[in-house]
Scaffold this active site. Sequence first.
Site, PDB file in Angstrom:
ATOM      1  N   LYS A 192       1.134  -1.205   0.230  1.00 20.35           N
ATOM      2  CA  LYS A 192       0.227   0.060  -0.188  1.00 20.35           C
ATOM      3  C   LYS A 192       1.130   1.264   0.027  1.00 20.35           C
ATOM      4  O   LYS A 192       1.067   1.177   1.160  1.00 20.35           O
ATOM      5  CB  LYS A 192      -0.811   0.212   1.689  1.00 20.35           C
ATOM      6  CG  LYS A 192      -1.901   1.378   1.052  1.00 20.35           C
ATOM      7  CD  LYS A 192      -2.822   1.517   2.557  1.00 20.35           C
ATOM      8  CE  LYS A 192      -1.754   2.866   2.608  1.00 20.35           C
ATOM      9  NZ  LYS A 192      -1.323   4.152   2.300  1.00 20.35           N
ATOM     10  N   GLY A 245       7.006   4.178   8.536  1.00 18.74           N
ATOM     11  CA  GLY A 245       5.961   5.837   8.616  1.00 18.74           C
ATOM     12  C   GLY A 245       6.289   6.373  10.024  1.00 18.74           C
ATOM     13  O   GLY A 245       7.054   6.101  10.187  1.00 18.74           O
ATOM     14  N   THR A 247       5.974   7.270  13.990  1.00 20.49           N
ATOM     15  CA  THR A 247       5.794   6.558  14.870  1.00 20.49           C
ATOM     16  C   THR A 247       4.664   6.034  15.497  1.00 20.49           C
ATOM     17  O   THR A 247       4.198   4.818  15.898  1.00 20.49           O
ATOM     18  CB  THR A 247       6.936   7.852  16.414  1.00 20.49           C
ATOM     19  OG1 THR A 247       8.077   7.854  16.215  1.00 20.49           O
ATOM     20  CG2 THR A 247       6.253   5.708  17.862  1.00 20.49           C
ATOM     21  N   GLY A 250       2.725   4.049  13.782  1.00 18.99           N
ATOM     22  CA  GLY A 250       3.353   2.304  14.202  1.00 18.99           C
ATOM     23  C   GLY A 250       2.858   1.523  15.207  1.00 18.99           C
ATOM     24  O   GLY A 250       2.867   0.319  14.548  1.00 18.99           O
ATOM     25  N   GLU A 268       9.915   1.324  10.906  1.00 19.66           N
ATOM     26  CA  GLU A 268      10.743   2.024  10.249  1.00 19.66           C
ATOM     27  C   GLU A 268      10.453   3.226  10.761  1.00 19.66           C
ATOM     28  O   GLU A 268       9.282   4.083   9.517  1.00 19.66           O
ATOM     29  CB  GLU A 268      11.898   1.918   9.007  1.00 19.66           C
ATOM     30  CG  GLU A 268      13.107   2.792   9.060  1.00 19.66           C
ATOM     31  CD  GLU A 268      12.643   4.238   8.453  1.00 19.66           C
ATOM     32  OE1 GLU A 268      12.958   5.490   8.984  1.00 19.66           O
ATOM     33  OE2 GLU A 268      12.986   3.765   7.982  1.00 19.66           O
ATOM     34  N   CYS A 302      13.596  11.351   7.642  1.00 20.00           N
ATOM     35  CA  CYS A 302      13.150  10.519   8.949  1.00 20.00           C
ATOM     36  C   CYS A 302      14.325  10.874   9.851  1.00 20.00           C
ATOM     37  O   CYS A 302      14.156  10.212  10.960  1.00 20.00           O
ATOM     38  CB  CYS A 302      12.600   9.004   8.850  1.00 20.00           C
ATOM     39  SG  CYS A 302      13.642   7.305   7.973  1.00 20.00           S
ATOM     40  N   GLU A 399       9.767  15.679  16.010  1.00 17.37           N
ATOM     41  CA  GLU A 399      10.044  15.643  14.695  1.00 17.37           C
ATOM     42  C   GLU A 399       9.154  16.328  13.705  1.00 17.37           C
ATOM     43  O   GLU A 399       8.205  16.974  13.411  1.00 17.37           O
ATOM     44  CB  GLU A 399       9.925  14.210  14.007  1.00 17.37           C
ATOM     45  CG  GLU A 399      10.139  13.668  12.232  1.00 17.37           C
ATOM     46  CD  GLU A 399      10.172  12.099  12.237  1.00 17.37           C
ATOM     47  OE1 GLU A 399       9.038  11.784  12.414  1.00 17.37           O
ATOM     48  OE2 GLU A 399      10.969  11.655  11.474  1.00 17.37           O
TER      49      GLU A 399
HETATM   50  P1  ADP Z   1       2.488  10.633   7.335  1.00 17.77           P
HETATM   51  O1  ADP Z   1       1.765  11.561   8.776  1.00 17.77           O
HETATM   52  O2  ADP Z   1       3.892  11.823   7.281  1.00 17.77           O
HETATM   53  O3  ADP Z   1       1.749  10.468   6.007  1.00 17.77           O
HETATM   54  P2  ADP Z   1       1.838   8.045   8.485  1.00 17.77           P
HETATM   55  O4  ADP Z   1       2.887   7.499   9.454  1.00 17.77           O
HETATM   56  O5  ADP Z   1       0.835   8.649   8.690  1.00 17.77           O
HETATM   57  O6  ADP Z   1       2.757   9.642   8.017  1.00 17.77           O
HETATM   58  O7  ADP Z   1       1.848   7.667   6.908  1.00 17.77           O
HETATM   59  C1  ADP Z   1       2.772   6.506   6.031  1.00 17.77           C
HETATM   60  C2  ADP Z   1       2.301   5.381   5.238  1.00 17.77           C
HETATM   61  O8  ADP Z   1       1.063   4.729   6.843  1.00 17.77           O
HETATM   62  C3  ADP Z   1       0.903   5.901   4.238  1.00 17.77           C
HETATM   63  O9  ADP Z   1       0.743   4.762   3.639  1.00 17.77           O
HETATM   64  C4  ADP Z   1      -0.110   5.805   5.486  1.00 17.77           C
HETATM   65  O10 ADP Z   1      -1.540   5.564   4.299  1.00 17.77           O
HETATM   66  C5  ADP Z   1       0.323   4.826   6.412  1.00 17.77           C
HETATM   67  N1  ADP Z   1      -1.259   4.841   7.343  1.00 17.77           N
HETATM   68  C6  ADP Z   1      -1.698   5.646   8.042  1.00 17.77           C
HETATM   69  N2  ADP Z   1      -2.763   5.009   9.137  1.00 17.77           N
HETATM   70  C7  ADP Z   1      -2.386   4.234   9.031  1.00 17.77           C
HETATM   71  C8  ADP Z   1      -3.318   2.927   9.861  1.00 17.77           C
HETATM   72  N3  ADP Z   1      -3.738   3.567  10.473  1.00 17.77           N
HETATM   73  N4  ADP Z   1      -3.001   2.318   9.455  1.00 17.77           N
HETATM   74  C9  ADP Z   1      -2.097   1.646   8.683  1.00 17.77           C
HETATM   75  N5  ADP Z   1      -1.190   2.057   7.953  1.00 17.77           N
HETATM   76  C10 ADP Z   1      -1.661   3.875   7.894  1.00 17.77           C
END
Ligand code: ADP
Length: 495
Positions: A192, A245, A247, A250, A268, A302, A399
Amino acid sequence: MTTATAPAPKSRHAKPTVPDQKMLIGGKWVNSVSGKTFETLNPTDGSVICNVAEGDKADIDLAVKAARAAFETGPWSRMTPAERSRLMHKLADAVEDKRMELAALETLDNGKPIADALAADIPLSVQCYRYYAGWADKIYGQTIPINGPYFTYTRHEPIGVVGQIIPWNFPLLMQAWKWGPALACGNTVVLKPAEQTPLTALRVAQLAQEVGFPDGVINVVPGFGPTAGAALSGHMDVDKIAFTGETGTGKIVMTAAAQSNLKRVSLELGGKSPNIVFADADLDAAVEGAYFGLFFNQGQCCCAGSRLFVQESVYDEFVAKIAAKAKGRKVGDPFDMSNEQGPQVSQEQMDRVLGYIAAGQKDGAKMLAGGGRVGDKGYYVQPTVFCDVKDEMKIAQEEIFGPVMSILKFKDADEVLARGNKTMYGLAAAVWTKDVKKALKLANGLRAGTVWVNCFDVFDAGAPFGGFKMSGLGRELGQYALQLYTEVKTVTMAM
Ligand code: ADP
């Protein structure tokens, strides 16, 4: 790092036009089950690039089914490791052949200068695919002399169906970091991409299909985090989830993994990396390294050196030099090869970064450069430098993910080591000094997954990368990433 026959880059590249995009499931390019789409935007002006099929739970289900079938019964399951290696080499070649097109697509969707995409994102991605193509037929276990009349050996088997969720800051490269080791180990994947930047992931998936990856080995489902991402991380038939993405996200992914089927997790995550400059360093090199280590990729890294500690006797000189450099940074159209900085990826990110700049001013840090938007179109932010930053200020703790430098003063090695480690993060750190004892003291003492000495942001597919503490779980790249994508099986046979 382009090949010898590559034509010299033009000074300005044309913006590509992109048709609406479908998703790849089981070797077919399809619309989402719901029929929904979302717009992906051009960060230079907020205009719509194209509509992209919006995946959700139903699409993730189909993709996981396709990946499961490919893993258990498809041609992939019967392929030898050498055949997998051959396919991965072909993918690396295809990405390299299409480097101009892919770089332009990355720049269009993400906003990064095309010069950076060509110099960093593309060659590092190609290297990553090649590196893991080389590993595919070198993954094996041990024979172990246990007690008794037994023959015991281990097998390093693929985990199975792997879900992978990537961010928008280095879309091509994060895809390569995820696909390289996963495919080399024999897994099948459902990726994704980030909702801000789905385009290059889809194009590389098309290239993988063209070079002959069997249907279902690679599936790409664009969509949003709380829907498609959550469906993937909570899926009962996904054996492992790899996430890059924030923390906070994560934690959500790890919780979903725990509450579903205890799938394997690698993360990560964020960072607030200390970059430490001692008075005995080559100061000009440290200025260059600190400037690159913070402003590269619009500060959207990051591992950005976002807590810049400078020793007091060279502090004023260093601060003056780096502020002058920041003021001279060329910000503008990322398709112009002479620009060093493009827009932030989105309005949301730009607003967030501007919020941190306001916080720095409110908390009393001294702003020496930048401080606002560039123009009123697109998401451009001025390269901003704060000095006299204190450890407890928001800009020294959180961050920022933008072109905002925070400079802090320190007295000696013990003090800066303690302050450098006073963070929940532990992704990266750097030290600048000519004294090897000081370099080793800091390299050993800093609680971070990577420590650069007299350099910054040196990446290679062979060198592991990942975080201590709340910066993540597991190590990507190098031989270490193979552990993330294999299960060890012990076989004991009575003799
Ligand atoms: P940012 O806020 O910088 O976009 P995220 O950690 O939210 O960073 O996004 C990194 C990835 O995680 C993206 O592909 C985003 O769609 C996905 N993501 C965001 N929220 C969720 C969630 N609840 N479950 C799984 N993936 C997610």
